[in-house]
Design a protein around this motif. Structure first.
Motif, PDB file in Angstrom:
ATOM      1  N   SER A 152       0.830  -1.203   0.000  1.00  0.00           N
ATOM      2  CA  SER A 152       0.000   0.000   0.000  1.00  0.00           C
ATOM      3  C   SER A 152       0.864   1.253   0.000  1.00  0.00           C
ATOM      4  O   SER A 152       0.591   2.218  -0.739  1.00  0.00           O
ATOM      5  CB  SER A 152      -0.930   0.005   1.218  1.00  0.00           C
ATOM      6  N   ILE A 153       1.919   1.233   0.808  1.00  0.00           N
ATOM      7  CA  ILE A 153       2.825   2.382   0.870  1.00  0.00           C
ATOM      8  C   ILE A 153       3.532   2.569  -0.471  1.00  0.00           C
ATOM      9  O   ILE A 153       3.628   3.692  -0.991  1.00  0.00           O
ATOM     10  CB  ILE A 153       3.852   2.192   2.001  1.00  0.00           C
ATOM     11  N   LEU A 154       4.006   1.461  -1.061  1.00  0.00           N
ATOM     12  CA  LEU A 154       4.721   1.540  -2.336  1.00  0.00           C
ATOM     13  C   LEU A 154       3.795   1.884  -3.498  1.00  0.00           C
ATOM     14  O   LEU A 154       4.251   2.353  -4.538  1.00  0.00           O
ATOM     15  CB  LEU A 154       5.435   0.214  -2.610  1.00  0.00           C
ATOM     16  N   SER A 155       2.499   1.644  -3.330  1.00  0.00           N
ATOM     17  CA  SER A 155       1.536   2.031  -4.370  1.00  0.00           C
ATOM     18  C   SER A 155       1.251   3.523  -4.318  1.00  0.00           C
ATOM     19  O   SER A 155       0.881   4.130  -5.323  1.00  0.00           O
ATOM     20  CB  SER A 155       0.222   1.253  -4.191  1.00  0.00           C
ATOM     21  N   THR A 156       1.428   4.110  -3.136  1.00  0.00           N
ATOM     22  CA  THR A 156       1.133   5.527  -2.953  1.00  0.00           C
ATOM     23  C   THR A 156       2.365   6.409  -3.124  1.00  0.00           C
ATOM     24  O   THR A 156       2.295   7.492  -3.714  1.00  0.00           O
ATOM     25  CB  THR A 156       0.543   5.771  -1.539  1.00  0.00           C
ATOM     26  N   LEU A 157       3.496   5.937  -2.626  1.00  0.00           N
ATOM     27  CA  LEU A 157       4.728   6.723  -2.648  1.00  0.00           C
ATOM     28  C   LEU A 157       5.816   5.986  -3.415  1.00  0.00           C
ATOM     29  O   LEU A 157       5.953   4.774  -3.296  1.00  0.00           O
ATOM     30  CB  LEU A 157       5.214   6.990  -1.221  1.00  0.00           C
ATOM     31  N   ASP A 207       9.575  13.480   7.599  1.00  0.00           N
ATOM     32  CA  ASP A 207       8.322  14.022   7.075  1.00  0.00           C
ATOM     33  C   ASP A 207       7.176  13.036   7.323  1.00  0.00           C
ATOM     34  O   ASP A 207       6.865  12.191   6.485  1.00  0.00           O
ATOM     35  CB  ASP A 207       8.486  14.309   5.582  1.00  0.00           C
ATOM     36  N   LYS A 208       6.556  13.142   8.476  1.00  0.00           N
ATOM     37  CA  LYS A 208       5.476  12.228   8.851  1.00  0.00           C
ATOM     38  C   LYS A 208       4.261  12.381   7.944  1.00  0.00           C
ATOM     39  O   LYS A 208       3.597  11.403   7.605  1.00  0.00           O
ATOM     40  CB  LYS A 208       5.076  12.497  10.308  1.00  0.00           C
ATOM     41  N   ALA A 209       3.953  13.611   7.523  1.00  0.00           N
ATOM     42  CA  ALA A 209       2.762  13.875   6.715  1.00  0.00           C
ATOM     43  C   ALA A 209       2.788  13.117   5.392  1.00  0.00           C
ATOM     44  O   ALA A 209       1.759  12.617   4.934  1.00  0.00           O
ATOM     45  CB  ALA A 209       2.627  15.373   6.456  1.00  0.00           C
ATOM     46  N   THR A 210       3.964  13.019   4.781  1.00  0.00           N
ATOM     47  CA  THR A 210       4.065  12.305   3.498  1.00  0.00           C
ATOM     48  C   THR A 210       3.720  10.832   3.673  1.00  0.00           C
ATOM     49  O   THR A 210       2.997  10.251   2.866  1.00  0.00           O
ATOM     50  CB  THR A 210       5.482  12.450   2.915  1.00  0.00           C
ATOM     51  N   LEU A 211       4.221  10.217   4.734  1.00  0.00           N
ATOM     52  CA  LEU A 211       3.960   8.798   4.964  1.00  0.00           C
ATOM     53  C   LEU A 211       2.477   8.529   5.214  1.00  0.00           C
ATOM     54  O   LEU A 211       1.949   7.481   4.816  1.00  0.00           O
ATOM     55  CB  LEU A 211       4.787   8.290   6.144  1.00  0.00           C
ATOM     56  N   THR A 212       1.789   9.458   5.855  1.00  0.00           N
ATOM     57  CA  THR A 212       0.373   9.241   6.163  1.00  0.00           C
ATOM     58  C   THR A 212      -0.521   9.365   4.939  1.00  0.00           C
ATOM     59  O   THR A 212      -1.722   9.127   5.025  1.00  0.00           O
ATOM     60  CB  THR A 212      -0.119  10.231   7.250  1.00  0.00           C
ATOM     61  N   ARG A 213       0.048   9.724   3.799  1.00  0.00           N
ATOM     62  CA  ARG A 213      -0.730   9.717   2.546  1.00  0.00           C
ATOM     63  C   ARG A 213      -1.097   8.309   2.134  1.00  0.00           C
ATOM     64  O   ARG A 213      -2.061   8.087   1.401  1.00  0.00           O
ATOM     65  CB  ARG A 213       0.065  10.393   1.421  1.00  0.00           C
ATOM     66  N   ALA A 214      -0.336   7.314   2.584  1.00  0.00           N
ATOM     67  CA  ALA A 214      -0.618   5.919   2.229  1.00  0.00           C
ATOM     68  C   ALA A 214      -1.807   5.421   3.045  1.00  0.00           C
ATOM     69  O   ALA A 214      -1.850   5.607   4.261  1.00  0.00           O
ATOM     70  CB  ALA A 214       0.607   5.049   2.495  1.00  0.00           C
ATOM     71  N   PRO A 215      -2.790   4.772   2.403  1.00  0.00           N
ATOM     72  CA  PRO A 215      -3.958   4.254   3.124  1.00  0.00           C
ATOM     73  C   PRO A 215      -3.549   3.317   4.258  1.00  0.00           C
ATOM     74  O   PRO A 215      -2.720   2.429   4.067  1.00  0.00           O
ATOM     75  CB  PRO A 215      -4.734   3.498   2.036  1.00  0.00           C
TER      76      PRO A 215
END
Length: 211
Positions: free
Chosen positions: A89-94, A107-115
């Motif tokens: 899921s993380i690799l699909s988003t970032l 950068d915590k905010a970037t990681l939280t973009r992943a479902p």
């Protein structure tokens, strides 16, 4: 253990998997959206790198278009609370570069973009992987300078990459935007045989960023 599959791509699920026929055997391979997008349209021959996960009730195959993404999959799954599905899921988003930059800059905010990645899990990822920043830089350098080259070249490339990012950061550029540009510049200069002196890398990167 299966490390790679090359066969006829006969089905591609837009969500998270595909089926590859190898000598009459159809293998179900789970992938990120990023890898799915890089595969050919069925029915064509496809090649994917495989990470085999053995459980009590199943043997699961996870496929990747490049070793860099597979390395990140392995690294993410070492974090407590990040299973194989969460890692995909993380690799699909970032992209791997975005994850690397997020960790290097906390950068915590970037990681939280992943479902599925909440603030608490994002902090855990940053905490558990922050000490591996040097190896992350080496991984990026390996993409720029292939494995066939000597280790000294990759080490020098990693140092140049790190120094260039610091210099650009001092000029006001965020790592998330400058890192892929610097990596691209170093690769181009290396391919053209122009070397990768720090001042040249910075000048060329500034030119690219100005566009």
């Amino acid at each position: 253990m299966i490390g790679q599959l090359t066969g006829l791509l006969i089905e591609q699920n837009e969500a998270d998997r595909c089926i590859i026929d190898v000598n009459g055997v159809g293998y179900v391979v789970f992938t990120s959206n990023r890898t799915l997008a890089r595969l050919p349209r069925p029915p064509e021959v496809a090649r994917v790198l495989i990470e085999t996960i053995v459980r009590e009730d199943a043997i699961l195959l996870y496929g990747f278009a490049e070793s860099y993404e597979r390395d990140w999959f392995r690294l993410l799954t070492t974090v407590q609370g990040v299973g194989v599905r969460m890692a995909l899921s993380i690799l699909s988003t970032l992209s791997p570069d975005e994850i690397s930059t997020a960790i290097m800059t906390a950068d915590k905010a970037t990681l939280t973009r992943a479902p599925g990645v909440g603030a608490r899990l994002a902090v855990r990822i940053l905490t558990e992987l922050s000490g591996k920043v040097a190896s992350l830089s080496d991984s990026i350098a390996t993409v720029v300078v292939p494995e066939g080259k000597d280790k000294g070249s990759r080490s020098q490339t990693a140092q140049t990459l790190s120094d260039a990012l610091l210099a650009l950061e001092g000029l006001g550029f965020r790592r998330v935007e400058s890192q892929p540009v610097v990596a691209k510049v170093i690769k181009r200069l290396t391919d053209e045989g122009k070397g990768s002196e720090l001042d040249l890398v910075i000048r060329e990167s500034l030119r690219e960023l100005a566009r």
